[in-house]
Design a protein around this motif. Structure first.
Motif, short mmCIF file in Angstrom:
data_model
loop_
_atom_site.label_atom_id
_atom_site.label_comp_id
_atom_site.label_asym_id
_atom_site.label_seq_id
_atom_site.Cartn_x
_atom_site.Cartn_y
_atom_site.Cartn_z
N VAL A 281 0.83 -1.21 0.00
CA VAL A 281 0.00 0.00 0.00
C VAL A 281 0.86 1.26 0.00
O VAL A 281 0.39 2.34 -0.36
CB VAL A 281 -0.95 -0.01 1.22
CG1 VAL A 281 -1.90 1.17 1.19
CG2 VAL A 281 -1.77 -1.30 1.22
N ALA A 282 2.13 1.13 0.37
CA ALA A 282 3.03 2.29 0.40
C ALA A 282 3.67 2.57 -0.96
O ALA A 282 4.29 3.62 -1.14
CB ALA A 282 4.11 2.09 1.46
N LEU A 283 3.56 1.63 -1.92
CA LEU A 283 4.27 1.79 -3.18
C LEU A 283 3.85 3.04 -3.95
O LEU A 283 4.68 3.72 -4.56
CB LEU A 283 4.06 0.55 -4.06
CG LEU A 283 4.76 -0.73 -3.59
CD1 LEU A 283 4.44 -1.88 -4.53
CD2 LEU A 283 6.26 -0.53 -3.49
N ILE A 284 2.56 3.35 -3.92
CA ILE A 284 2.08 4.53 -4.65
C ILE A 284 2.67 5.81 -4.05
O ILE A 284 3.15 6.70 -4.78
CB ILE A 284 0.54 4.59 -4.64
CG1 ILE A 284 -0.06 3.32 -5.24
CG2 ILE A 284 0.05 5.82 -5.39
CD1 ILE A 284 0.37 3.06 -6.67
N SER A 285 2.68 5.91 -2.73
CA SER A 285 3.27 7.08 -2.07
C SER A 285 4.77 7.16 -2.34
O SER A 285 5.31 8.25 -2.57
CB SER A 285 3.02 7.01 -0.55
OG SER A 285 1.64 7.03 -0.26
N LEU A 286 5.43 6.03 -2.32
CA LEU A 286 6.87 6.01 -2.59
C LEU A 286 7.17 6.40 -4.03
O LEU A 286 8.17 7.08 -4.30
CB LEU A 286 7.42 4.62 -2.28
CG LEU A 286 7.54 4.28 -0.79
CD1 LEU A 286 7.68 2.78 -0.58
CD2 LEU A 286 8.73 5.00 -0.18
N PRO B 130 13.61 5.91 7.39
CA PRO B 130 13.09 7.23 7.03
C PRO B 130 14.17 8.25 6.69
O PRO B 130 13.87 9.31 6.12
CB PRO B 130 12.31 7.66 8.29
CG PRO B 130 11.97 6.38 8.97
CD PRO B 130 13.14 5.49 8.72
N LEU B 131 15.42 7.96 7.03
CA LEU B 131 16.52 8.89 6.75
C LEU B 131 17.11 8.69 5.36
O LEU B 131 18.03 9.41 4.97
CB LEU B 131 17.63 8.70 7.79
CG LEU B 131 17.21 8.87 9.27
CD1 LEU B 131 18.40 8.62 10.18
CD2 LEU B 131 16.62 10.25 9.51
N ALA B 132 16.60 7.71 4.60
CA ALA B 132 17.14 7.42 3.28
C ALA B 132 17.03 8.64 2.37
O ALA B 132 15.94 9.18 2.17
CB ALA B 132 16.39 6.25 2.66
N PRO B 133 18.16 9.11 1.78
CA PRO B 133 18.12 10.32 0.95
C PRO B 133 17.55 10.11 -0.45
O PRO B 133 17.11 11.06 -1.08
CB PRO B 133 19.60 10.72 0.87
CG PRO B 133 20.35 9.44 1.03
CD PRO B 133 19.53 8.60 1.96
N ASP B 134 17.57 8.86 -0.93
CA ASP B 134 17.02 8.59 -2.26
C ASP B 134 16.51 7.15 -2.31
O ASP B 134 16.65 6.38 -1.35
CB ASP B 134 18.05 8.85 -3.36
CG ASP B 134 19.34 8.07 -3.16
OD1 ASP B 134 19.28 6.91 -2.72
OD2 ASP B 134 20.42 8.63 -3.43
#
Length: 452
Positions: A32-37, A94-98
């Motif tokens: 469900v997070a894929l669209i937001s990502l 959550p700290l991932a820059p890319d």
């Protein structure tokens, strides 16, 4: 402290469940997070699905490896170590820059959580002692943790994304791992576990691991390339790597993938093959349905989670009923029933439409949940019975590997079909494919029952 006959206590089951739940939960919660990502990192559907398929590749490789390490080095230390690494990686996500760094975190998560299930089955067998019958209640609890959590993933993921964004899908693991570590340190110390002889790098069969990993990656790239510009040369790479893998594993005394052992143990081979096919069907549903509900029907992530909730609930509710049936009649009958229901459930995807009522959507979700609970517990029971003495961890690892081979195939199918046609018609195409797979699985199950 309540125990199942044979010494498997409730505290032990709770501890093992907290670890076992993390791998399947994180394998499907990302759906469900894929669209937001996609939006936040500006990537396409095929690229974003690498957060799922990359997880599966690493888990598919690491499950039998961690199972073997658990057999040799001790299940307790592998179980606790995996929880520590998983909690750390999840806190850093959550700290991932890319997108690339986030993918690295997912791969670390996959490796860390691969320690839990093989270690759990070793500890259950150690606590239960020598028994004529598998510990049905303990296996039912682990089945809910392993398969029920995979079904719960889209529900929990939808709620988390709606409330706190995609970051919450990673951060939710932190308190679970902390509680799991505390319980594991206290509870697992009382479980006697025998270790095998110490092994070095040579015994780990690093060339076999490299060939298996390369084969999976080449296969995924080959399938995903069919969506736009097919890379036909990868088919040759897949064939060559397959031949080299079989040759290598047949020629070494301690293979990563025991080809000879699988050929000799037909019961175990049958369980693994069914595991792969069933999970191809289920993961097409677990990922395809949320994507369709959000992008085509326009539901928000929280509503999507609620719409697939009945699938999760029914999967969990039928598990204790299945456990009682297995205790009385064995696992073959319930497994065949589950495969028959799987044919019906996958066929129901053809009922989906652009104006399908919410009531019908909930009804289809209910129908999809029943075979999930039935087939997972019956297969897990068959695995427990078929695993050779001293190789429970390795066999459990292979069981999970075939779960992820099915999941890898599912994400590849969705990447190919829905990348070109994210619509109700595209979902119908996926439904036709998985219905065909379910029919084949039912036929194979029927043949197996008649041979008994």
């Amino acid at each position: 402290m309540t125990r199942e006959p044979g010494g498997v206590s409730n505290r032990l089951l709770l501890t093992l469940s907290l670890g076992t739940v993390l791998n399947p939960l994180n394998s499907s919660m990302i759906a469900v997070a894929l669209i937001s990502l996609q939006r936040d990192f500006a990537v396409g559907i095929a690229t974003s699905t690498w957060l799922a398929s990359g997880f599966y590749v690493v888990a598919a490789v690491c499950q039998p490896l961690m199972g073997r390490l658990a057999d040799q080095l001790g299940a307790r230390r592998l179980f606790i170590g995996g929880l520590v690494v998983m909690g750390t990686a999840s806190a850093l996500a959550p700290l991932a820059p890319d997108f690339g760094w986030l993918l690295v975190v997912r791969l670390v998560q996959a490796a860390a959580t691969s320690t839990a299930y093989p270690s759990a089955l070793i500890l259950v067998r150690s606590a239960g002692g020598d028994r004529a019958q598998p510990p049905a209640r303990a296996l039912a609890v682990l089945s809910v943790a392993a398969s029920g959590s995979a079904a719960l993933g889209p529900v929990l993921g939808g709620l988390l994304v709606a409330v706190a964004g995609w970051e919450a899908v990673f951060l939710v693991n932190v308190p679970v791992t902390l509680v799991g570590i505390v319980l594991a340190v206290r509870v697992l110390a009382g479980v006697p576990v025998e270790r095998g002889p110490r092994i070095g790098l040579r015994e780990l069969d690093l060339p076999g691991i490299a060939l298996f990993s390369g084969l999976l990656v080449a296969l995924i790239f080959a399938v995903l390339s069919l969506a736009e510009d097919p890379l036909w040369w990868l088919a040759g790479v897949v064939v060559v790597l397959s031949v080299l893998l079989v040759w290598r594993e047949r020629s070494v005394p301690e293979p990563f993938l025991d080809v000879r052992g699988l050929a000799a143990n037909r019961a175990l081979s049958s369980v693994l093959a069914q595991q792969g096919g069933i999970n191809l069907v289920f993961y097409c549903i677990f990922f395809g349905m949320p994507m369709w509900l959000e992008q085509v029907r326009g539901f928000d992530p929280a509503t999507v989670g609620l719409l697939v909730l009945p699938m999760t609930l029914l999967s969990m509710l039928v598990t204790p009923v299945t456990a009682r049936a297995i205790r009385r009649h064995g696992s073959a009958g319930p497994r065949l029933l589950g495969l028959g229901l799987l044919v019906v459930a996958s066929s129901a995807l053809q009922l989906l439409g652009d104006d399908t009522s919410v009531a019908l959507l909930l009804g289809i979700a209910v129908l999809l949940g029943v075979p999930n609970g039935v087939t997972n517990l019956s297969l897990q029971t068959a695995l427990y019975a078929a695993a050779p003495p001293g190789r429970m961890g390795a066999s459990a690892g292979l069981f999970q590997t075939f779960r992820y081979l099915g999941a890898i195939a599912a994400t590849s199918v969705l990447g190919v079909i829905l990348e070109q046609n994210m619509s109700t018609a595209g979902v119908h195409d996926v439904g036709l494919l998985i219905t065909g797979v379910a029919v084949v699985l039912f036929g194979l199950g029927l043949l197996a029952v008649r041979r008994r």
